[in-house]
Scaffold this active site. Structure first.
Site, mmCIF file in Angstrom:
data_model
loop_
_atom_site.group_PDB
_atom_site.id
_atom_site.type_symbol
_atom_site.label_atom_id
_atom_site.label_comp_id
_atom_site.label_asym_id
_atom_site.label_seq_id
_atom_site.Cartn_x
_atom_site.Cartn_y
_atom_site.Cartn_z
ATOM 1 N N SER A 181 0.797 -1.229 0.000
ATOM 2 C CA SER A 181 0.000 0.000 0.000
ATOM 3 C C SER A 181 0.834 1.286 0.000
ATOM 4 O O SER A 181 0.522 2.210 -0.767
ATOM 5 C CB SER A 181 -0.956 0.005 1.189
ATOM 6 O OG SER A 181 -1.923 -0.985 0.981
ATOM 7 N N GLY A 240 -14.470 -11.685 3.877
ATOM 8 C CA GLY A 240 -14.631 -10.260 3.585
ATOM 9 C C GLY A 240 -14.644 -9.958 2.092
ATOM 10 O O GLY A 240 -15.525 -9.253 1.591
ATOM 11 N N ALA A 241 -13.657 -10.488 1.367
ATOM 12 C CA ALA A 241 -13.576 -10.203 -0.073
ATOM 13 C C ALA A 241 -14.768 -10.814 -0.802
ATOM 14 O O ALA A 241 -15.316 -10.228 -1.745
ATOM 15 C CB ALA A 241 -12.271 -10.741 -0.652
ATOM 16 N N LEU A 286 -20.270 -25.003 4.089
ATOM 17 C CA LEU A 286 -21.494 -24.498 3.460
ATOM 18 C C LEU A 286 -22.397 -23.759 4.454
ATOM 19 O O LEU A 286 -23.251 -22.975 4.037
ATOM 20 C CB LEU A 286 -22.238 -25.637 2.762
ATOM 21 C CG LEU A 286 -21.449 -26.285 1.610
ATOM 22 C CD1 LEU A 286 -22.282 -27.309 0.878
ATOM 23 C CD2 LEU A 286 -20.912 -25.248 0.622
ATOM 24 N N LYS A 325 -11.825 -3.665 9.804
ATOM 25 C CA LYS A 325 -12.805 -3.188 8.812
ATOM 26 C C LYS A 325 -14.214 -3.046 9.389
ATOM 27 O O LYS A 325 -14.974 -2.192 8.966
ATOM 28 C CB LYS A 325 -12.837 -4.129 7.600
ATOM 29 C CG LYS A 325 -11.605 -4.018 6.717
ATOM 30 C CD LYS A 325 -11.753 -4.914 5.499
ATOM 31 C CE LYS A 325 -10.584 -4.767 4.558
ATOM 32 N NZ LYS A 325 -10.760 -5.490 3.313
ATOM 33 N N LYS A 368 -21.203 -21.491 6.498
ATOM 34 C CA LYS A 368 -20.711 -20.107 6.370
ATOM 35 C C LYS A 368 -21.164 -19.498 5.033
ATOM 36 O O LYS A 368 -21.450 -18.311 4.948
ATOM 37 C CB LYS A 368 -19.199 -20.076 6.481
ATOM 38 C CG LYS A 368 -18.662 -20.375 7.872
ATOM 39 C CD LYS A 368 -17.176 -20.071 7.891
ATOM 40 C CE LYS A 368 -16.499 -20.503 9.181
ATOM 41 N NZ LYS A 368 -15.048 -20.281 9.119
ATOM 42 N N GLY A 373 -5.995 -10.256 -9.078
ATOM 43 C CA GLY A 373 -6.506 -9.208 -8.191
ATOM 44 C C GLY A 373 -5.703 -7.920 -8.117
ATOM 45 O O GLY A 373 -6.057 -7.029 -7.334
HETATM 46 P P1 NAP Z 1 -11.131 -13.812 4.817
HETATM 47 O O1 NAP Z 1 -12.193 -12.873 5.224
HETATM 48 O O2 NAP Z 1 -10.239 -14.390 5.851
HETATM 49 O O3 NAP Z 1 -11.822 -15.006 3.984
HETATM 50 C C1 NAP Z 1 -11.060 -16.071 3.508
HETATM 51 C C2 NAP Z 1 -11.956 -17.039 2.758
HETATM 52 O O4 NAP Z 1 -11.140 -18.063 2.208
HETATM 53 C C3 NAP Z 1 -12.958 -17.745 3.668
HETATM 54 O O5 NAP Z 1 -14.095 -18.058 2.925
HETATM 55 C C4 NAP Z 1 -12.193 -19.018 4.041
HETATM 56 O O6 NAP Z 1 -13.026 -20.088 4.432
HETATM 57 C C5 NAP Z 1 -11.517 -19.342 2.740
HETATM 58 N N1 NAP Z 1 -10.316 -20.144 2.933
HETATM 59 C C6 NAP Z 1 -9.174 -19.772 3.532
HETATM 60 N N2 NAP Z 1 -8.296 -20.762 3.488
HETATM 61 C C7 NAP Z 1 -8.904 -21.794 2.869
HETATM 62 C C8 NAP Z 1 -8.526 -23.107 2.522
HETATM 63 N N3 NAP Z 1 -7.291 -23.564 2.793
HETATM 64 N N4 NAP Z 1 -9.412 -23.911 1.872
HETATM 65 C C9 NAP Z 1 -10.646 -23.463 1.588
HETATM 66 N N5 NAP Z 1 -11.081 -22.208 1.902
HETATM 67 C C10 NAP Z 1 -10.222 -21.394 2.527
HETATM 68 O O7 NAP Z 1 -10.140 -13.142 3.771
HETATM 69 P P2 NAP Z 1 -10.527 -12.051 2.641
HETATM 70 O O8 NAP Z 1 -10.183 -10.715 3.132
HETATM 71 O O9 NAP Z 1 -11.878 -12.332 2.159
HETATM 72 O O10 NAP Z 1 -9.454 -12.411 1.508
HETATM 73 C C11 NAP Z 1 -9.603 -13.544 0.687
HETATM 74 C C12 NAP Z 1 -8.598 -13.484 -0.441
HETATM 75 O O11 NAP Z 1 -8.839 -12.336 -1.242
HETATM 76 C C13 NAP Z 1 -7.150 -13.346 0.045
HETATM 77 O O12 NAP Z 1 -6.351 -14.103 -0.806
HETATM 78 C C14 NAP Z 1 -6.849 -11.872 -0.124
HETATM 79 O O13 NAP Z 1 -5.475 -11.625 -0.350
HETATM 80 C C15 NAP Z 1 -7.658 -11.554 -1.362
HETATM 81 N N6 NAP Z 1 -8.046 -10.144 -1.428
HETATM 82 C C16 NAP Z 1 -7.640 -9.427 -2.507
HETATM 83 C C17 NAP Z 1 -8.001 -8.104 -2.626
HETATM 84 C C18 NAP Z 1 -7.533 -7.329 -3.840
HETATM 85 O O14 NAP Z 1 -7.613 -6.094 -3.845
HETATM 86 N N7 NAP Z 1 -7.091 -7.990 -4.870
HETATM 87 C C19 NAP Z 1 -8.777 -7.495 -1.650
HETATM 88 C C20 NAP Z 1 -9.190 -8.261 -0.559
HETATM 89 C C21 NAP Z 1 -8.813 -9.601 -0.449
HETATM 90 P P3 NAP Z 1 -13.011 -20.644 5.934
HETATM 91 O O15 NAP Z 1 -13.709 -19.594 6.772
HETATM 92 O O16 NAP Z 1 -13.751 -21.925 5.860
HETATM 93 O O17 NAP Z 1 -11.561 -20.778 6.327
#
Ligand code: NAP
Length: 463
Positions: free
Chosen positions: A30, A141-142, A164, A78, A166, A251
């Site tokens: 950032s 979150g994403a 499922l 957040k 969640k 992304g």
């Molecule tokens: P988060 O709120 O922690 O959510 C993570 C999600 O991934 C949950 O649904 C989680 O399920 C699942 N997950 C994690 N590890 C897993 C695994 N080994 N197998 C299956 N499911 C798994 O995180 P987030 O903020 O949404 O971010 C998710 C991804 O998006 C990250 O890679 C992040 O870097 C990316 N992102 C990118 C941007 C961008 O600007 N490009 C912005 C935000 C996020 P469970 O709850 O079952 O673990």
């Protein structure tokens, strides 16, 4: 550098300053990204990162109101930030997630610019969502942000993941915002066949687990894959999509655009498509250097390929984008020997030149932080290949021969070409074909395009 809360308390801004609050805050792109955006809009401002534990966030928020003109917050702040704000934008309130806060005359307003970054990515690719079947992988979150946008655009949304229950929670959350929307939960092993858009909102496939994909098999009618991950720039899921003819996007553009929108809220700055594309390219280049070190443990990038394949042109461009220094192995040799390569060829023959080439390749590749354009024959000798690959990620520039020939006939100082007689085209092509197999065998990655812009992008993303 990441500030602690104590350091932030002592911090006196020298100019207009913005910040990122998160915990834990490891390496974050950032500050660099915002610096690039400030430079683009000629704004003299700073952006710092501050590591703030959840229990001390209220304290950081109060300090921010004294010292900053705005800030971003990431995990785990957040949601917590919302109760501290004076105003919250609708989509951020719906999502219970604020990543951007503007501070104006002591009043704070929260926004979610991730959703704008995601929308900008799909828009840039011309993806229309109305009545399309979209599969969302993940429910964090994403995923909420991406699902919210898909549904607000009229898509039929299927949510899947390893839990499922969640997924169902996210479905219900989105239904409270869009009661008439078609939102379903899908079993990973029983996905609907008519899905045309897939969005990955999980970290599955992120470096270092790059071979992992969140889906074993993609629906065969898939047209577009969006992956929120940007390291690697091409994920396993994107590769699966490409094999089925789908267009794909990682992304990084979402990251750029959420930051650009944050600056629009803070400073009313506007960024043209060309500005954003330039910043995106710089970010991919920085990512390439990071991957060069972290993934491959290498310190330099070397470009190999036939004479006239663009090693010098693209080497210089790559050096400019990555911030590495450019070195031309042939020029290095000429300077060390005090003679041109043509002179060395005519005075001592090719065999002598090849001995010198090995000697100077050892020298040059032991240096750090270089993009090295290699001579056309440099990788023909296995000894040279091990010298180069010991410290360099080796990319083969493999444009079509017609492009190479065009470059060659318009350039001077090509000793191998000069040696050939009347049938120069056929002779050169024969040499090209025999060398191409060697280049393909020894390189770490090969890139091929006739378009400069595409080739530059491919070079940066192949690392
Ligand atoms: P988060 O709120 O922690 O959510 C993570 C999600 O991934 C949950 O649904 C989680 O399920 C699942 N997950 C994690 N590890 C897993 C695994 N080994 N197998 C299956 N499911 C798994 O995180 P987030 O903020 O949404 O971010 C998710 C991804 O998006 C990250 O890679 C992040 O870097 C990316 N992102 C990118 C941007 C961008 O600007 N490009 C912005 C935000 C996020 P469970 O709850 O079952 O673990």
């Amino acid at each position: 550098m990441v500030f602690t809360l104590e350091e932030f308390r002592k911090f006196t801004p020298r100019k207009e300053t913005f910040a990122l609050f998160g915990y834990p805050l490891g390496h974050t792109m950032s500050p660099e990204l915002h610096a690039d955006l400030f430079a683009c809009s000629a704004r003299d401002a700073d952006y710092i990162a501050v590591s703030v534990k959840p229990e001390r966030f209220a304290e950081a928020f109060a300090l921010a109101k004294e010292k900053l003109s705005g800030f971003n917050c990431t995990i785990p702040h957040k949601k917590a930030v919302i109760s501290l704000l004076d105003h919250v934008d609708k989509s951020a309130a719906d999502l219970h997630s604020v990543n951007t806060v503007s501070i104006e005359n002591g009043e704070t307003t929260g926004y979610n610019t991730d959703i704008l970054g995601f929308a900008a990515s799909l828009q840039a690719d011309g993806i229309k969502l109305a009545d399309r079947k979209c599969l969302l992988v993940g429910y964090g979150g994403a995923a909420a942000v991406m699902g919210y946008h898909c549904v607000s655009e009229g898509a039929q949304l299927y949510i899947t993941g390893r839990n499922l229950t969640k997924a169902e929670d996210l479905r219900l959350q989105l239904l409270t915002c869009f009661p008439k929307a078609k939102i379903m939960v899908a079993q990973p092993k029983n996905l609907p066949k008519q899905i045309s858009v897939i969005c990955n909102a999980t970290p599955i496939g992120m470096f270092p687990n790059e071979d992992a994909s969140p889906l074993a098999k993609l629906p065969y009618k898939i047209e577009y894959v969006f992956d929120a991950i940007y390291n690697p720039p091409v994920t396993a899921l994107m590769k699966q999509g490409r094999q089925l003819g789908a267009r794909t996007r990682d992304g990084l553009f979402m990251l750029v655009m959420q930051a650009a929108w944050a600056q629009t809220y803070w400073c009313e700055s506007e960024f043209s498509d060309a500005d954003c594309a330039k910043i995106l390219q710089l970010l991919y280049a920085k990512m390439a250097v990071k991957r060069l070190h972290d993934k491959y443990g290498k310190q330099n990038i070397a470009l190999c390929g036939f004479m006239g394949s663009g090693k010098t042109t693209f080497g210089k461009l790559l050096a400019k984008l990555t911030g590495l220094s450019f070195a031309d192995a042939d020029i290095y040799l000429e300077q060390k020997e005090g003679k041109s390569i043509s002179q060395i060829f005519s005075e001592h023959g090719e065999a002598h030149f090849r001995v010198l080439e090995t000697k100077y390749l050892k020298e040059i590749s032991s240096q750090q932080g270089l993009v090295i354009a290699l001579g056309g024959g440099a990788v023909l000798k296995p000894e040279n290949v091990s010298i180069i690959k010991n410290t360099c990620f080796l990319i083969y520039l493999n444009p079509p021969f017609r492009r190479i020939w065009k470059n060659l006939i318009s350039s001077k100082n090509r000793p191998l070409l000069d040696k050939q007689g009347e049938n120069r085209y056929a002779e050169t092509r024969k040499l090209y074909v025999s060398r191409r197999n060697v280049y393909l065998r020894v390189c770490d990655a090969s890139v091929r395009s006739t378009h400069k812009k595409q080739l530059t992008e491919d070079i940066i993303k192949c690392i």
